[in-house]
Design a protein around this motif. Structure first.
Motif, PDB file in Angstrom:
ATOM      1  N   LYS A   3       0.760  -1.080  -0.091  1.00 33.83           N
ATOM      2  CA  LYS A   3       0.025  -0.104  -0.202  1.00 33.83           C
ATOM      3  C   LYS A   3       1.010   1.302  -0.031  1.00 33.83           C
ATOM      4  O   LYS A   3       1.852   1.377   0.662  1.00 33.83           O
ATOM      5  CB  LYS A   3      -0.875   0.050   1.087  1.00 33.83           C
ATOM      6  N   ILE A   4       0.394   2.254  -0.785  1.00 29.54           N
ATOM      7  CA  ILE A   4       1.062   3.674  -0.706  1.00 29.54           C
ATOM      8  C   ILE A   4       0.016   4.839  -0.588  1.00 29.54           C
ATOM      9  O   ILE A   4      -1.133   4.684  -0.654  1.00 29.54           O
ATOM     10  CB  ILE A   4       2.116   3.700  -1.936  1.00 29.54           C
ATOM     11  N   LEU A   5       0.605   5.937   0.123  1.00 27.85           N
ATOM     12  CA  LEU A   5      -0.151   7.273  -0.115  1.00 27.85           C
ATOM     13  C   LEU A   5      -0.071   7.691  -1.298  1.00 27.85           C
ATOM     14  O   LEU A   5       0.941   7.680  -1.897  1.00 27.85           O
ATOM     15  CB  LEU A   5       0.312   7.795   1.269  1.00 27.85           C
ATOM     16  N   ALA A   6      -1.300   8.087  -1.683  1.00 32.34           N
ATOM     17  CA  ALA A   6      -1.469   8.591  -3.094  1.00 32.34           C
ATOM     18  C   ALA A   6      -2.556  10.026  -2.957  1.00 32.34           C
ATOM     19  O   ALA A   6      -2.987  10.063  -1.839  1.00 32.34           O
ATOM     20  CB  ALA A   6      -2.167   7.886  -4.155  1.00 32.34           C
ATOM     21  N   TYR A   7      -2.438  10.835  -4.031  1.00 31.03           N
ATOM     22  CA  TYR A   7      -3.065  12.057  -3.874  1.00 31.03           C
ATOM     23  C   TYR A   7      -4.163  11.825  -5.185  1.00 31.03           C
ATOM     24  O   TYR A   7      -3.537  11.590  -6.325  1.00 31.03           O
ATOM     25  CB  TYR A   7      -2.275  13.351  -4.128  1.00 31.03           C
TER      26      TYR A   7
END
Length: 137
Positions: A3-7
């Motif tokens: 999982k990654i943080l995205a905008y």
């Protein structure tokens, strides 16, 4: 990295643009394709930040979403949903919250074209996305 943080910068099928928001995303080709609605294209915004967009968004008739600015001048109009992340080599990594103002400054909302000029809007005028978010959203 699973999982990654995205905008995320969303646009509805009817062309309603939404304010950007940070969210967790599966770091997989399948999740990226689901979010943009087809084949992905990766476009650099900076040396560290990239945009993940639908490779055929304009051809497929997806609604216009954001205008890409370089040195304050419009260089492209992006169609469909857009996801911003960082990258290290070939791997996508989490965007940083401090990247958001830069992203918003360089990707204002598309408002139209009049006399060959691309019109841009304000992020503040956009509604919040109220849809149900799921993995990949």
């Amino acid at each position: 990295m699973d999982k990654i943080l995205a905008y995320f910068l969303r646009v509805s099928d009817k062309g309603v643009q939404y304010r950007g928001y940070l969210g967790e995303a599966d770091n997989s080709l399948k999740a990226e394709q689901e979010y943009v609605g087809g084949l992905i294209a990766v476009m650099p915004l900076t040396d560290e930040i990239v945009l993940i967009v639908n490779d055929e968004g304009k051809i497929a008739g997806l609604p216009y979403n954001r205008v890409m600015l370089v040195d304050g001048r419009p260089v492209d109009v992006l169609a469909g949903n857009i996801m911003e992340v960082r990258h290290e080599g070939e791997e996508f990594t989490s965007i940083q919250p401090e990247d958001v103002p830069f992203v918003e400054e360089h990707l204002p909302p598309f408002r139209g074209i009049i006399g060959g000029n691309i019109l841009i809007g304000s992020q503040d005028s956009l509604p919040q996305y109220e849809g149900v978010m799921k993995d990949g959203d």
